[in-house]
Scaffold this motif. Structure first.
Motif, PDB file in Angstrom:
ATOM      1  N   LEU A   1     -19.903 -12.022 -23.511  1.00 45.81           N
ATOM      2  CA  LEU A   1     -18.790 -11.560 -24.391  1.00 45.81           C
ATOM      3  C   LEU A   1     -18.920 -12.610 -25.573  1.00 45.81           C
ATOM      4  O   LEU A   1     -18.514 -12.128 -26.778  1.00 45.81           O
ATOM      5  CB  LEU A   1     -17.493 -11.672 -24.045  1.00 45.81           C
TER       6      LEU A   1
ATOM      7  N   PHE B   1     -20.901 -12.085 -29.108  1.00 39.30           N
ATOM      8  CA  PHE B   1     -20.444 -11.174 -30.191  1.00 39.30           C
ATOM      9  C   PHE B   1     -19.664 -12.083 -31.312  1.00 39.30           C
ATOM     10  O   PHE B   1     -19.748 -11.954 -32.351  1.00 39.30           O
ATOM     11  CB  PHE B   1     -19.247 -10.174 -29.843  1.00 39.30           C
ATOM     12  N   ARG B   2     -18.859 -13.008 -30.576  1.00 41.06           N
ATOM     13  CA  ARG B   2     -18.250 -14.037 -31.639  1.00 41.06           C
ATOM     14  C   ARG B   2     -19.370 -14.769 -32.298  1.00 41.06           C
ATOM     15  O   ARG B   2     -19.278 -14.955 -33.589  1.00 41.06           O
ATOM     16  CB  ARG B   2     -17.188 -14.755 -30.792  1.00 41.06           C
TER      17      ARG B   2
ATOM     18  N   LYS C   1     -11.093 -10.859 -24.114  1.00 41.86           N
ATOM     19  CA  LYS C   1     -12.126 -11.197 -23.207  1.00 41.86           C
ATOM     20  C   LYS C   1     -11.701 -11.179 -21.972  1.00 41.86           C
ATOM     21  O   LYS C   1     -12.192 -10.803 -20.912  1.00 41.86           O
ATOM     22  CB  LYS C   1     -12.531 -12.463 -23.535  1.00 41.86           C
TER      23      LYS C   1
ATOM     24  N   GLN D   1     -17.450  -4.071 -22.837  1.00 40.49           N
ATOM     25  CA  GLN D   1     -17.990  -5.535 -22.809  1.00 40.49           C
ATOM     26  C   GLN D   1     -19.669  -5.334 -22.861  1.00 40.49           C
ATOM     27  O   GLN D   1     -20.074  -6.282 -23.703  1.00 40.49           O
ATOM     28  CB  GLN D   1     -17.851  -5.765 -21.365  1.00 40.49           C
TER      29      GLN D   1
ATOM     30  N   LEU E   1     -20.112  -4.933 -26.907  1.00 36.12           N
ATOM     31  CA  LEU E   1     -19.888  -6.243 -27.721  1.00 36.12           C
ATOM     32  C   LEU E   1     -21.035  -7.159 -27.553  1.00 36.12           C
ATOM     33  O   LEU E   1     -21.597  -7.903 -28.459  1.00 36.12           O
ATOM     34  CB  LEU E   1     -18.616  -6.799 -27.358  1.00 36.12           C
TER      35      LEU E   1
ATOM     36  N   MET F   1     -21.057  -0.116 -32.503  1.00 32.49           N
ATOM     37  CA  MET F   1     -19.832  -0.367 -32.811  1.00 32.49           C
ATOM     38  C   MET F   1     -18.880   1.049 -32.943  1.00 32.49           C
ATOM     39  O   MET F   1     -17.682   0.797 -32.555  1.00 32.49           O
ATOM     40  CB  MET F   1     -19.573  -1.069 -34.252  1.00 32.49           C
TER      41      MET F   1
ATOM     42  N   VAL G   1     -17.429   0.931 -29.608  1.00 31.24           N
ATOM     43  CA  VAL G   1     -16.220   0.183 -29.507  1.00 31.24           C
ATOM     44  C   VAL G   1     -14.813   0.636 -30.124  1.00 31.24           C
ATOM     45  O   VAL G   1     -13.773   0.689 -29.378  1.00 31.24           O
ATOM     46  CB  VAL G   1     -16.696  -1.250 -29.897  1.00 31.24           C
TER      47      VAL G   1
END
Length: 338
Positions: free
Chosen positions: A147, A150-151, A175, A275, A278, A304, A307
């Motif tokens: 996860l 993604f950030r 998260k 999950q 991402l 996306m 999501v």
């Protein structure tokens, strides 16, 4: 097709001809990979075979060999490993041909092909004994690392969006919810990349299953959502729901779900998909920025959309949806990074 000569290809050719004593008629590129592995198709004795080049120390062929045996023993059509050179990272495999699911899926073929893929998935989930498989766990640590892609790679490095304190808290809360949902599910063998690019259309016992070396023991919905909400091809939600419930019923009939209702299973499926999607967006970004492979960026908008679809189904994700709509999607729409 001409292959640019390199030291590893030369060594692979010597392995085939001198170590294995094969009279090779030709060798040509078969496919690339989102890793450092390469695949070649070679011909001898009137048949075609696949040779994997997995250069140590960046790649390790042992997991591939181990998982191939687990899948084949479960009745899943993984390639047969004919010969192995672990030290140099070479494998000789049976060839499933050139027709991937992604190439063959259309409105007329999808029900038949997905029926085959879901049958094979059931054999994988039911036929691999996770207690003796030796597969690593899909645990909290691994789910969290995925996860974070993604950030780091999408928000920060690709889009140049550094979350402020409130946004960081929002991402941390998301998260936690996604990891908790994954960990409460029954555990099975998880292929971890069960989608249209890794399933081959073959004549007997379709599909041929590829790219399984990263298999783990983890959530029962993971491979299902990988297949039905594929990052490379999408289907109407009504069709996905039918396939999902059919597989849910099969899991219940085969004793892999205990007193789990369809609504609970659907929530697991949706959150597991979030999950995975991402993570995939982060990986697609990393492939472009770190590995010089920009081709996967075109799959980010579709991924996306999955999501956003899940966010709209669950009020608890309203804050994250708002963040995507007001901060992320406008930056994506600029098109500079994508």
């Amino acid at each position: 097709m001409t292959i640019q000569q390199d030291e590893r290809l030369d060594a692979l050719s010597v392995w085939l001809s001198e170590t294995l004593k094969l009279e090779v008629d030709a060798i040509e590129p078969a496919s690339g990979d989102a890793s450092f592995r390469r695949y070649f198709r070679t011909y001898f004795d009137g048949n075609s075979y696949i040779v994997m080049d997995a250069p140590p120390p960046k790649e390790n062929v042992r997991p591939f060999v181990r998982v191939a045996a687990l899948l084949r023993n479960a009745g899943v059509q993984a390639p047969e490993v004919i010969a192995v050179d672990e030290a140099r990272g070479f494998l000789l495999l049976t060839d499933f041909g050139t027709r991937s699911y992604l190439d063959c899926l259309n409105a007329g073929s999808v029900d038949r092909l997905y029926e085959d893929a879901l049958d094979a998935l059931m054999r994988l989930q039911q036929g691999v004994d996770i207690e003796v498989s030796g597969l690593p766990p899909y645990d909290e640590r691994l789910l969290g690392i995925e996860l974070d892609l993604f950030r780091e790679w999408f928000l920060d490095r690709l889009l140049g969006l550094t979350p402020d304190a409130g946004e960081a808290g929002l991402l941390d809360d998301l998260k936690r919810v996604l990891i908790d949902s994954a960990l409460e599910q029954p555990r099975v063998c998880v292929h971890r990349d069960y989608h249209s690019r890794n399933l081959m259309v073959i004549e007997c016992h379709n599909p041929g299953v590829l790219d399984f070396q990263d298999a783990v023991v983890g959530p029962v919905t993971y491979d299902l959502v990988s297949l039905l909400r594929d990052c490379y091809v999408s289907w109407p939600p009504s069709m996905v729901d039918v396939w999902m419930i059919d597989h849910y019923s099969s899991l219940c009939e085969n004793g892999l779900l205990d007193s789990v209702g369809p609504d609970k299973f659907r929530r697991w499926f949706d959150l597991m998909g979030m999950q995975r999607h991402l993570k995939a967006i982060g990986i697609f970004s990393r492939l472009k920025l770190r590995d010089g492979k920009p081709g996967y960026l075109k799959d980010i908008p579709r991924t996306m959309c999955y999501v956003i679809y899940v966010c709209k189904r669950y009020p608890e994700f309203t804050g994250f949806l708002r963040y995507l709509e007001y901060r992320v999607l406008p930056r994506m729409a600029l098109g500079e990074a994508l």
